[in-house]
Write a protein that holds these residues in place. Structure first.
Motif, PDB file in Angstrom:
ATOM      1  N   SER A 313      31.239 -11.404   3.028  1.00  0.00           N
ATOM      2  CA  SER A 313      29.865 -11.901   2.903  1.00  0.00           C
ATOM      3  C   SER A 313      29.628 -13.117   3.794  1.00  0.00           C
ATOM      4  N   CYS A 314      30.721 -13.764   4.235  1.00  0.00           N
ATOM      5  CA  CYS A 314      30.613 -14.939   5.103  1.00  0.00           C
ATOM      6  C   CYS A 314      30.856 -14.598   6.576  1.00  0.00           C
ATOM      7  N   GLY A 315      31.018 -13.313   6.877  1.00  0.00           N
ATOM      8  CA  GLY A 315      31.240 -12.906   8.258  1.00  0.00           C
ATOM      9  C   GLY A 315      32.688 -12.801   8.671  1.00  0.00           C
ATOM     10  N   LEU A 316      33.611 -12.837   7.699  1.00  0.00           N
ATOM     11  CA  LEU A 316      35.033 -12.691   7.994  1.00  0.00           C
ATOM     12  C   LEU A 316      35.467 -11.251   7.724  1.00  0.00           C
ATOM     13  N   GLU A 317      36.066 -10.621   8.712  1.00  0.00           N
ATOM     14  CA  GLU A 317      36.569  -9.265   8.553  1.00  0.00           C
ATOM     15  C   GLU A 317      38.042  -9.298   8.146  1.00  0.00           C
ATOM     16  N   LYS A 318      38.404  -8.441   7.218  1.00  0.00           N
ATOM     17  CA  LYS A 318      39.809  -8.347   6.818  1.00  0.00           C
ATOM     18  C   LYS A 318      40.605  -7.678   7.931  1.00  0.00           C
ATOM     19  N   VAL A 319      41.617  -8.379   8.431  1.00  0.00           N
ATOM     20  CA  VAL A 319      42.522  -7.812   9.426  1.00  0.00           C
ATOM     21  C   VAL A 319      43.669  -7.105   8.732  1.00  0.00           C
ATOM     22  N   GLY A 320      44.200  -7.731   7.674  1.00  0.00           N
ATOM     23  CA  GLY A 320      45.288  -7.111   6.946  1.00  0.00           C
ATOM     24  C   GLY A 320      45.781  -7.986   5.810  1.00  0.00           C
ATOM     25  N   PHE A 321      46.467  -7.348   4.877  1.00  0.00           N
ATOM     26  CA  PHE A 321      47.075  -8.052   3.745  1.00  0.00           C
ATOM     27  C   PHE A 321      48.475  -7.494   3.558  1.00  0.00           C
ATOM     28  N   GLY A 325      57.528 -11.525   2.790  1.00  0.00           N
ATOM     29  CA  GLY A 325      58.794 -10.965   3.254  1.00  0.00           C
ATOM     30  C   GLY A 325      58.598  -9.986   4.398  1.00  0.00           C
ATOM     31  N   LEU A 326      57.651  -9.072   4.247  1.00  0.00           N
ATOM     32  CA  LEU A 326      57.371  -8.096   5.302  1.00  0.00           C
ATOM     33  C   LEU A 326      56.799  -8.779   6.532  1.00  0.00           C
ATOM     34  N   PHE A 327      55.927  -9.751   6.308  1.00  0.00           N
ATOM     35  CA  PHE A 327      55.286 -10.483   7.402  1.00  0.00           C
ATOM     36  C   PHE A 327      56.336 -11.174   8.270  1.00  0.00           C
ATOM     37  N   LEU A 328      57.271 -11.887   7.646  1.00  0.00           N
ATOM     38  CA  LEU A 328      58.283 -12.616   8.406  1.00  0.00           C
ATOM     39  C   LEU A 328      59.290 -11.674   9.054  1.00  0.00           C
ATOM     40  N   MET A 329      59.628 -10.580   8.398  1.00  0.00           N
ATOM     41  CA  MET A 329      60.535  -9.605   9.010  1.00  0.00           C
ATOM     42  C   MET A 329      59.891  -8.991  10.259  1.00  0.00           C
ATOM     43  N   SER A 330      58.592  -8.731  10.193  1.00  0.00           N
ATOM     44  CA  SER A 330      57.894  -8.170  11.350  1.00  0.00           C
ATOM     45  C   SER A 330      57.848  -9.149  12.515  1.00  0.00           C
ATOM     46  N   LEU A 331      57.892 -10.432  12.201  1.00  0.00           N
ATOM     47  CA  LEU A 331      57.853 -11.456  13.244  1.00  0.00           C
ATOM     48  C   LEU A 331      59.241 -11.812  13.771  1.00  0.00           C
ATOM     49  N   VAL A 371      49.966 -12.563   2.040  1.00  0.00           N
ATOM     50  CA  VAL A 371      49.540 -13.044   3.358  1.00  0.00           C
ATOM     51  C   VAL A 371      48.260 -12.310   3.717  1.00  0.00           C
ATOM     52  N   LEU A 372      47.158 -13.020   3.734  1.00  0.00           N
ATOM     53  CA  LEU A 372      45.858 -12.439   4.069  1.00  0.00           C
ATOM     54  C   LEU A 372      45.411 -12.981   5.415  1.00  0.00           C
ATOM     55  N   ILE A 373      45.057 -12.069   6.321  1.00  0.00           N
ATOM     56  CA  ILE A 373      44.542 -12.461   7.631  1.00  0.00           C
ATOM     57  C   ILE A 373      43.133 -11.888   7.786  1.00  0.00           C
ATOM     58  N   GLN A 374      42.212 -12.778   8.117  1.00  0.00           N
ATOM     59  CA  GLN A 374      40.822 -12.410   8.362  1.00  0.00           C
ATOM     60  C   GLN A 374      40.421 -12.881   9.748  1.00  0.00           C
ATOM     61  N   GLY A 389      52.706  -9.643  12.788  1.00  0.00           N
ATOM     62  CA  GLY A 389      53.078  -9.841  11.397  1.00  0.00           C
ATOM     63  C   GLY A 389      52.612  -8.739  10.463  1.00  0.00           C
ATOM     64  N   LEU A 390      51.704  -7.893  10.952  1.00  0.00           N
ATOM     65  CA  LEU A 390      51.182  -6.806  10.112  1.00  0.00           C
ATOM     66  C   LEU A 390      51.738  -5.452  10.496  1.00  0.00           C
ATOM     67  N   THR A 391      52.652  -5.422  11.486  1.00  0.00           N
ATOM     68  CA  THR A 391      53.299  -4.161  11.832  1.00  0.00           C
ATOM     69  C   THR A 391      54.404  -3.871  10.829  1.00  0.00           C
ATOM     70  N   VAL A 392      54.841  -2.639  10.770  1.00  0.00           N
ATOM     71  CA  VAL A 392      55.919  -2.268   9.852  1.00  0.00           C
ATOM     72  C   VAL A 392      57.240  -2.695  10.472  1.00  0.00           C
ATOM     73  N   PRO A 393      58.012  -3.541   9.807  1.00  0.00           N
ATOM     74  CA  PRO A 393      59.284  -3.999  10.407  1.00  0.00           C
ATOM     75  C   PRO A 393      60.252  -2.841  10.583  1.00  0.00           C
TER      76      PRO A 393
END
Length: 394
Positions: A313-321, A325-331, A371-374, A389-393
């Motif tokens: 509603s504020c103009g932020l699009e969800k990129v991923g959630f 643990g998965l986020f850091l492994m992907s990085l 981990v929410l990225i917008q 960070g949102l790819t599958v490790p």
């Protein structure tokens, strides 16, 4: 009990001078944590870390957490077309360790990126801000308030680690299927009038229609959900206000929120009947916010569904959630763990480092953080690029 008498007195005065001699739990929690003079985060009472602290965060384990975040920020900069400057705005920077790890690593590993960085910190706690300034004095970091940042001015990334969980929450209870708000007042009868007045709870009609509207936002229907009388939980309206400000200041880029919490369907599960409010005092947790006044941290889990939908509603699009643990492994955390086997360091150090890295991805602890990225203002060809960070490790 270990309480700040001055804060206790200030809260009692606020209650006694309020029209109905009561305040919402959100106002009570706000005074406990953020009273300008005596609040937990304002009076140097906050203690972070393993020794003598009330709690610790991912940042206290190793520098890897910040270094891997830096890799994600680097990719964000590249996706945005390598803008100059690229703003990193850290909201609630704790002891300044995360900023230190990000800046040191970026300076050493990605000097081109470092040269265009503008690092801003928004920090309400005077004591923590002073600690941050001492720790980061070698880097060009600026401290500012929301008022210092113009609308639609930031190209870069707003990010926070364990910030939203410490925003003041309203508390409610269900009574005959109706939403009743929990207020804090002074206990009427005390045996010894010379003793500092104690606080107690009462329930009444909600203080604002925004509480009922919140459940429309997140899709929770109490009358049809099988909830029993006495069901109790929290509503974080302050998180929505905070996200509105972030969205207003962001022109183009990302919002990265790391915290512990759930989607609304899990947060308001009928079986989670006493909510998520927790108090932290000397690494012990309990659920009584009426003791250790001004001396303990108080948190509630984050409703990520609310952040996602309000963000839209504020103009932020969800990129991923995803989970931390998965986020850091992907990085690249998995590669760092594997590389330990080839490092010639004393066994005790190796085991300690391995334990620290595993704690970051522990599915029963930090690894289960959300981990929410917008994003905002990204052209279509940019949105098609998947963040690392949102790819599958592998």
């Amino acid at each position: 009990m270990d309480s700040n008498l001055a804060l206790h007195t200030a809260i009692a005065h606020r209650i006694s001078t309020s029209p109905q001699q009561r305040i919402t739990f959100a106002e009570y929690m706000d005074m406990l944590l953020y009273h300008p003079e005596y609040g937990y985060y304002s009076s140097n009472a906050v203690k972070i870390g393993f020794k003598g602290g009330d709690f610790f965060t991912s940042v206290n384990l190793e520098s890897d957490f910040g270094e891997l975040l830096a890799e994600q920020f680097l990719q964000m900069w590249e996706i945005l077309g390598q803008p100059v400057p690229f703003y990193l705005v850290e909201m609630g920077a704790g002891q300044g360790l995360l900023a230190l790890h990000i800046l040191q690593y970026t300076q050493q590993q990605h000097p081109d990126f470092f040269s265009v960085l503008e690092y801003l910190i928004i920090e309400k706690s005077p004591g923590l801000q002073q600690e941050q300034q001492q720790r980061l004095q070698e880097f060009p970091v600026r401290w500012c308030s929301w008022e210092d940042i113009s609308s639609n001015s930031i190209v870069g990334c707003f990010f926070s680690n364990e910030l939203v969980d410490a925003l003041p929450v309203h508390q409610f209870i269900l009574d005959s299927g109706e939403l009743r708000e929990i207020y804090v007042t002074i206990r009427e009868k005390q045996v010894d009038e010379s003793v500092t007045p104690s606080f107690t709870e009462i329930t009444d009609a909600p203080s604002t229609p925004l509480l009922a509207a919140y459940f429309d936002l997140v899709g929770i229907n109490f009358p049809q959900g099988g909830y029993e009388d006495g069901y109790r939980s929290e509503i974080n309206l302050a998180a929505l206000d905070w996200l509105s400000i972030v969205a207003d200041r962001l022109q183009r880029g990302y919002v990265l929120t790391i915290d512990y919490g759930y989607p609304a369907s899990r947060y308001y599960n009928p079986r989670r009947s006493q909510g998520t409010l927790q108090c932290y005092y000397h690494h012990r947790h309990h659920n009584n916010p009426y003791i250790n006044i001004g001396r303990q941290d108080i948190t509630a889990h984050v409703d990520f569904t609310a952040l996602e939908r309000w963000g839209e509603s504020c103009g932020l699009e969800k990129v991923g959630f995803t989970q931390q643990g998965l986020f850091l492994m992907s990085l690249g955390l998995g590669n760092r763990i594997a590389a330990l086997s080839y490092q010639e360091i004393p066994l005790s150090q190796l085991l300690q480092r391995r334990e620290s890295l595993h704690q970051l991805i522990d599915p029963t602890g930090l690894g289960n953080f959300g981990v929410l990225i917008q994003s905002k203002g990204l052209p279509k060809h940019n949105t098609s690029q998947t963040l690392k960070g949102l790819t599958v490790p592998e």
